[in-house]
Design a protein around this motif. Structure first.
Motif, mmCIF file in Angstrom:
data_model
loop_
_atom_site.group_PDB
_atom_site.id
_atom_site.type_symbol
_atom_site.label_atom_id
_atom_site.label_comp_id
_atom_site.label_asym_id
_atom_site.label_seq_id
_atom_site.Cartn_x
_atom_site.Cartn_y
_atom_site.Cartn_z
ATOM 1 N N ALA A 115 0.833 -1.201 0.000
ATOM 2 C CA ALA A 115 0.000 0.000 0.000
ATOM 3 C C ALA A 115 0.874 1.259 0.000
ATOM 4 O O ALA A 115 0.563 2.259 -0.658
ATOM 5 N N ASP A 116 1.985 1.209 0.741
ATOM 6 C CA ASP A 116 2.913 2.354 0.763
ATOM 7 C C ASP A 116 3.519 2.589 -0.617
ATOM 8 O O ASP A 116 3.650 3.726 -1.083
ATOM 9 N N ALA A 117 3.893 1.491 -1.285
ATOM 10 C CA ALA A 117 4.440 1.627 -2.644
ATOM 11 C C ALA A 117 3.393 2.145 -3.614
ATOM 12 O O ALA A 117 3.691 2.932 -4.534
ATOM 13 N N ALA A 118 2.145 1.719 -3.434
ATOM 14 C CA ALA A 118 1.078 2.194 -4.313
ATOM 15 C C ALA A 118 0.869 3.698 -4.159
ATOM 16 O O ALA A 118 0.580 4.410 -5.121
ATOM 17 N N VAL A 119 1.000 4.210 -2.930
ATOM 18 C CA VAL A 119 0.886 5.655 -2.712
ATOM 19 C C VAL A 119 1.998 6.389 -3.457
ATOM 20 O O VAL A 119 1.772 7.408 -4.129
#
Length: 368
Positions: free
Chosen positions: A165-169
Motif C-alpha cells: 500500500a505504501d508503494a502504491a501511494v
C-alpha cells in the motif's frame, strides 16, 4: 548747331541715340519706365508625373488602356499573370489551416492532461485509503504477533499488504506528477504553435498582397503617357510600364532676385500660355522657394575666385492656377508660359499647409 540739326544724317543719329538711351532705361526699369509689373519667360507648367512600376515579376497578361487615355482612380492599367501567385496563396492558406489544426489539437491535449490530473488525484486518494487500511491492519497484528497470539503467516501477510500500500501511494504520487508535467508541456508548446499560426497568417497576408499587386491600377484620376507595357512582356520589380499625370497642375516661375522685392503670397498673377494661342489665365502666388535655384543644382557654383562676376540668381515661385477657368484643363506639365506679377496689387491671405502658417513673401525683408 541748328544747321547740324537740319541735316538728315544728324537727325537720324540723334534719334538713334535717343532710342538707344530709351532702350537702356527700359531694359533696366529706370525712370520713366518704372513699373510695378514683373515679368518672366522662365516659367513652366508643373504637375505630379507618376511612373507606374510593378512590385513583382511576371509576364504581362493584359493591357486594357491606350496612350494618352483619361483614367479614373482604381481603373486597371496593367495585369500580370497571376497563376503562380494564386497557387502561392492557396499553399499559404493550406499551411495556415494545418497550423490552426495543430493549435486546436494543443487545446484538446490540455483537456486530456487536465482529465489525467484528475484521474491521478483519484488514484492517489484510493492508494492513500488502501495505505491507511493496510497500516491499521498491520498496527493490530504486529503486537499480537510479538506476543505469539497471531500466526506468523498472518503477520507476514499484513506487513506485505502495508508495504504494498505504501508503494502504491508513491506510485500514485509519481503518476500525478507525470500528469502535471504533461499539462505543463502542452501549455509550454502552445506559445510556439501560436507563433507558428501567426507566421502562417502573415504568409497568407503577404500572398494576398502579391496577388493583388498583379493588378496595377491607377492611384488617382488623370491622363496616361505612352504605354511601355506590351502583352506577353516579362517585367521585373521596378520596370517602368507607363506614366500617369494627374489633373493637378501649377506653374513654377523663376524670377531674378532683383524682381522679388515687393512680391507677396496671394498676389494675382497673369499666365500667358504659348500653346493656347497666347491665351491668358488667372492665378496667384502660393509660396517662394527656400533658396536660389543654383543651391539645388548637382554641381553648385564656387564663387571664391579672383575673376568673380556678379550674376543675378533666380528664385522659384510657385503659382496656383485659379479654379473655374475652362482653359485650365488644357494645361499639361512641361508647357512654357509667360508670367506677369503686379506687385502693387493687394494680396489675399494664402495658408502654407506645410508650415501651418500664413506666408507673407519678400516684401519688407520678410521671408517666405
Amino acid at each position: 548747331m541748328l544747321k547740324l540739326l537740319r541735316s538728315p544724317t544728324a537727325l537720324v543719329v540723334l534719334l538713334a541715340g535717343l532710342g538707344g538711351i530709351a532702350l537702356v532705361l527700359y531694359a533696366w526699369r529706370l525712370p520713366p519706365f518704372q513699373s510695378s509689373v514683373e515679368m518672366t519667360e522662365n516659367a513652366y507648367v508643373r504637375g505630379y508625373v507618376t511612373v507606374m512600376s510593378p512590385q513583382l515579376s511576371g509576364y504581362v497578361s493584359e493591357v486594357p488602356v491606350r496612350d494618352y487615355e483619361t483614367v479614373k482612380a482604381g481603373q486597371l492599367l496593367v495585369k500580370i499573370d497571376d497563376r503562380i501567385y494564386a497557387q502561392k496563396l492557396a499553399q499559404a492558406e493550406a499551411t495556415l489551416a494545418s497550423q490552426k489544426a495543430a493549435l486546436a489539437n494543443s487545446y484538446q491535449q490540455e483537456l486530456s492532461a487536465t482529465a489525467g490530473i484528475a484521474s491521478s488525484k483519484a488514484q492517489l486518494d484510493s492508494a492513500k485509503a488502501a495505505f491507511n487500511r493496510a497500516r491499521a491492519t498491520w498496527d493490530r497484528i504486529r503486537p499480537l504477533a510479538e506476543k505469539g497470539v497471531a500466526t506468523r503467516s498472518d503477520a507476514d501477510q499484513a506487513r506485505a499488504g502495508f508495504e504494498q500500500a505504501d508503494a502504491a501511494v508513491s506510485q500514485a504520487e509519481a503518476g500525478l506528477e507525470v500528469s502535471k508535467q504533461a499539462l505543463a508541456t502542452t501549455l509550454g508548446a502552445r506559445s510556439g504553435l501560436q507563433a507558428t499560426v501567426t507566421g502562417a497568417e502573415a504568409a497568407v497576408a503577404l500572398a494576398k498582397i502579391d496577388l493583388e499587386n498583379t493588378r496595377i491600377v491607377a492611384p488617382r484620376d488623370g491622363r496616361l503617357g505612352e504605354i511601355g507595357a506590351r502583352l506577353g512582356q516579362y517585367v521585373t520589380a521596378g520596370s517602368q510600364l507607363l506614366a500617369l499625370v494627374p489633373n493637378d497642375v501649377w506653374v513654377v516661375a523663376n524670377f531674378k532676385e532683383t524682381q522679388l522685392d515687393g512680391m507677396k503670397s496671394g498676389q494675382p498673377v497673369t499666365i500667358t500660355v504659348d500653346a493656347l494661342q497666347q491665351s491668358s489665365l488667372a492665378g496667384h502666388i502660393e509660396r517662394f522657394a527656400p533658396a536660389a535655384g543654383s543651391e539645388f543644382s548637382v554641381i553648385r557654383p564656387d564663387n571664391a575666385t579672383g575673376n568673380f562676376i556678379k550674376v543675378a540668381q533666380r528664385v522659384g515661385v510657385r503659382i496656383a492656377v485659379d479654379p473655374g477657368q475652362p482653359l485650365a484643363s488644357m494645361l499639361s506639365p512641361g508647357l512654357s508660359v509667360v508670367v506677369r506679377v503686379d506687385k502693387a496689387a493687394l494680396a489675399r491671405p494664402v495658408a502654407d499647409h506645410a508650415a501651418g502658417r500664413t506666408v507673407s513673401g519678400f516684401d519688407g525683408g520678410q521671408g517666405a
